[in-house]
Design an enzyme around this catalytic site. Structure first.
Site, mmCIF file in Angstrom:
data_model
loop_
_atom_site.group_PDB
_atom_site.id
_atom_site.type_symbol
_atom_site.label_atom_id
_atom_site.label_comp_id
_atom_site.label_asym_id
_atom_site.label_seq_id
_atom_site.Cartn_x
_atom_site.Cartn_y
_atom_site.Cartn_z
ATOM 1 N N TYR A 184 82.915 72.754 101.206
ATOM 2 C CA TYR A 184 82.812 74.227 101.122
ATOM 3 C C TYR A 184 84.086 74.884 100.580
ATOM 4 O O TYR A 184 85.083 74.224 100.366
ATOM 5 C CB TYR A 184 82.347 74.858 102.436
ATOM 6 C CG TYR A 184 83.075 74.606 103.727
ATOM 7 C CD1 TYR A 184 84.412 74.252 103.791
ATOM 8 C CD2 TYR A 184 82.387 74.759 104.931
ATOM 9 C CE1 TYR A 184 85.043 74.062 105.008
ATOM 10 C CE2 TYR A 184 83.010 74.574 106.158
ATOM 11 C CZ TYR A 184 84.339 74.222 106.182
ATOM 12 O OH TYR A 184 84.956 74.031 107.370
ATOM 13 N N GLU A 185 83.966 76.171 100.318
ATOM 14 C CA GLU A 185 85.094 76.951 99.769
ATOM 15 C C GLU A 185 85.474 76.477 98.378
ATOM 16 O O GLU A 185 86.647 76.406 98.037
ATOM 17 C CB GLU A 185 86.279 76.792 100.723
ATOM 18 C CG GLU A 185 86.945 78.072 101.156
ATOM 19 C CD GLU A 185 85.991 79.213 101.295
ATOM 20 O OE1 GLU A 185 85.884 79.932 100.299
ATOM 21 O OE2 GLU A 185 85.358 79.401 102.342
ATOM 22 N N GLY A 186 84.473 76.137 97.571
ATOM 23 C CA GLY A 186 84.737 75.543 96.258
ATOM 24 C C GLY A 186 84.943 74.059 96.475
ATOM 25 O O GLY A 186 85.955 73.653 97.067
#
Ligand SMILES: Cc1cc2nc3c(=O)[nH]c(=O)nc-3n(C[C@H](O)[C@H](O)[C@H](O)COP(=O)(O)OP(=O)(O)OC[C@H]3O[C@@H](n4cnc5c(N)ncnc54)[C@H](O)[C@@H]3O)c2cc1C
Length: 558
Positions: free
Chosen positions: A421-423
């Site tokens: 997650y978060e890129g």
């Protein structure tokens, strides 16, 4: 085995890596925060880690019920002001360095990753509203978000729009009174619904009528669960996911506007959503790197304790001798020292990056750019370290690591989301070679390498610096696909080089005749011999180009 937060280590890193005395005059408060946070994390948050994992969450159409104990621990988080450490003073925060706030978050991550996610995302929202919100939003929402009374979420992802965020379809139409009606569905929204707080502030990316396609047409909205008049907004949690780990963190499918439209307000200008969201994401990316650090710390402590207590009679591959604890086996020692070295390396890199952002906030624009360069390294390598160390932690436990009762397996299950997650880490690598390598005409990256070169002594580290510079030149001159093909190994090389530099600095500063200083020196020696040399080998992948990867169709790999 209960967690012991690494207060002495954190203080040392803040002093020698962050140089925190240049960021705050009040070093007494640094000690008070480190000690208080450790007490809270060890005493209240870690004891809930297992119940969170085993009991998990309960969903009903009325909402999500957190596991027993979470509500009280969160209430104490708010009362203790733990979310306010590095928030701006004008919004009720304490205005202390982000690098100090990072130490607090590291402790919470180590204690209970699922619990820590709630404050972690809230911090990103504070930055986004602080930088892009209107005066009214700052007045009406920021103080309660900062205190933690109203935690915040980040709503980007939709089924067709994950890494490809520009493909999102959630719509916002103006109501004519300054507010907007939001309709659409978001997936995977962390802490999208729960019973820890009376209100939840959703930051939602949506598309306004006639918006340009792609990321240029995205706007950011503030959408509260409870509206200012006390009524419930038109949004709900339609379901929660069943996941590999972080079982106590609700991962929600959110439905906006079933009954005509959830009310929201623009944060920043229309179509300025990506800029505002990036403010939030950059903060969150560093914080996700920190999740790797926290998990690695907890996994290492648990593995060392197990290895000291597990006694066996024979020495594999060597002469048999009296019973020994498994920590005496060279291969177990290898794993323990590696775990400790990677953990300390990731911590140094992460705190250093937060310190650069702090310097940027105090007017140093070069430091801001260095923070930008470091962000993908922290996010990707920090989370890779979290997974590797948690996996080694299982290995140290042998079969007991694979059964759940030791807790070693939970660390790996929990850590595994962080590279996603978060890129995703692949997106971080693309960001490094696509944007950060060329930032300020390349000066931001080159300045970092020059500073590293001016200080490093270990031959393997110097060789790695040479290799990083050669690869950087190759990638700067490469076609896009070749550059992207080499991006991940290149990112790892850069992260190891930077971490090795900061570990070596600490090893030099650790002169005392104490076990702590001895560990610092040992870790620097190991990392800058073994890990730095491994990273040298990544140069082949960084420079090989895309042809090597595309020589057969993907179908042939099935
Ligand atoms: C537990 C959990 C919590 C989450 N919390 C939130 C949240 O709070 N808010 C929110 O908005 N989202 C959240 N997410 C969503 C998360 O950010 C996305 O899952 C993630 O961005 C990846 O998107 P995707 O799942 O669509 O995968 P995809 O984008 O389909 O990616 C699949 C694979 O392809 C690779 N890939 C795709 N595009 C590229 C590219 N351009 N270059 C290189 N590689 C590429 C990826 O690296 C990955 O390996 C969460 C997800 C989970 C599982």
């Amino acid at each position: 085995m209960p967690l012991r937060c690494p207060v002495e280590e954190q203080r040392f890193v803040l002093e020698h890596v962050v140089r925190i005395s240049e960021l705050t005059n009040d070093t007494d408060i640094v000690d008070a925060v480190l000690e208080g946070a450790a007490q809270y994390a060890e005493g209240e948050v870690e004891p809930l880690n297992r119940v969170g994992d085993t009991v998990g969450l309960k969903w009903s159409p009325d909402g999500v019920t957190m596991p027993d104990g979470f509500r009280e621990a969160y209430r104490h988080f708010v009362e203790g002001g733990w979310g306010t450490i590095s928030a701006p003073e004008e919004a009720g925060g304490q205005g202390l360095p982000l690098a100090l706030g990072a130490a607090v978050m590291e402790d919470l991550n180590a204690a209970n990753l699922a619990f820590a996610l709630c404050p972690m995302l809230t911090m990103g929202a504070i930055e986004a509203i602080g930088a892009h919100g209107s005066d009214e939003q700052k007045r009406d929402y920021l103080p309660k978000i900062v205190s933690g009374e109203w935690p915040a979420t980040m709503n980007l992802t939709e089924p067709q729009a994950g890494s490809d965020v520009g493909a999102l379809r959630t719509r916002a139409v103006p109501n004519g009174d300054g507010s907007w009606k939001i309709t659409g569905s978001k997936i995977y929204i962390t802490y999208g619904e729960h019973d820890l707080a009376e209100n939840i502030i959703h930051l939602v990316l949506a598309r306004t009528p006639d918006a340009p396609v792609g990321t240029r047409g995205i706007s950011l909205f503030l959408v509260p669960k409870i509206l200012p008049d006390g009524s419930k907004n038109d949004l709900r949690c339609a379901s929660i996911e069943h996941k590999l780990g972080i079982h106590a963190s609700p991962t929600c499918t959110m439905a906006y506007g079933d009954e005509g439209g959830a009310i929201g307000w623009l944060i920043g200008p229309e179509h300025g959503g990506m800029r505002a969201m990036f403010t939030m994401m950059n903060n969150a990316r560093l914080n996700v790197g920190l999740q790797g650090v926290g998990i690695a710390e907890a996994a290492t402590q648990r593995a060392v304790a197990y290895a000291l207590g597990r006694v066996q009679s024979a020495r594999a591959g060597g002469p048999s001798r009296d019973p020994v604890a498994i920590e005496e086996h060279p291969d177990v020692r290898r794993m323990l020292l590696r775990m400790r070295a990677l953990t300390m390396g990731a911590r140094a890199l992460t705190y250093y990056a937060f310190g650069q952002i702090d310097r940027g906030h105090r007017g140093d624009s070069m430091a801001t750019m260095r923070g930008d360069v470091l962000t993908p390294l922290v996010k990707a390598w920090g989370t890779d370290v979290g997974c590797e160390v948690a996996s080694l932690g299982i290995q140290v436990h042998g079969g007991m690591g694979y059964v759940e009762e030791t807790g070693a397996a939970q660390y790996l299950r929990d850590a595994r989301i962080a590279p996603i997650y978060e890129g995703t880490n692949g997106i971080q690598a693309a960001d490094l070679v696509g944007r950060k390598l060329g930032l300020d005409g390349g000066l931001a990256f080159d300045g970092l390498i020059a500073d590293i070169r001016a200080e490093i002594e270990a031959p393997a580290l110097s060789a790695l610096a040479d290799a990083v510079e050669i690869a950087a030149t190759t990638l700067r001159n490469a076609e896009t696909d070749d550059r992207l093909a080499g991006s991940y190994p290149f990112l790892t090389m850069c992260a190891v080089l930077t971490a090795g530099w900061l570990l070596e600095r600490q090893g030099r500063a650790a002169l005392a005749d104490t076990p702590f200083a001895a560990v610092k020196r040992a870790v620097s020696g190991y990392f800058n011999t073994v890990v730095a040399t491994e990273a040298l080998g990544l140069a082949a992948g960084a420079e090989a180009g895309a042809d090597l990867l595309y020589s057969v169709p993907a179908e042939a790999l099935a």
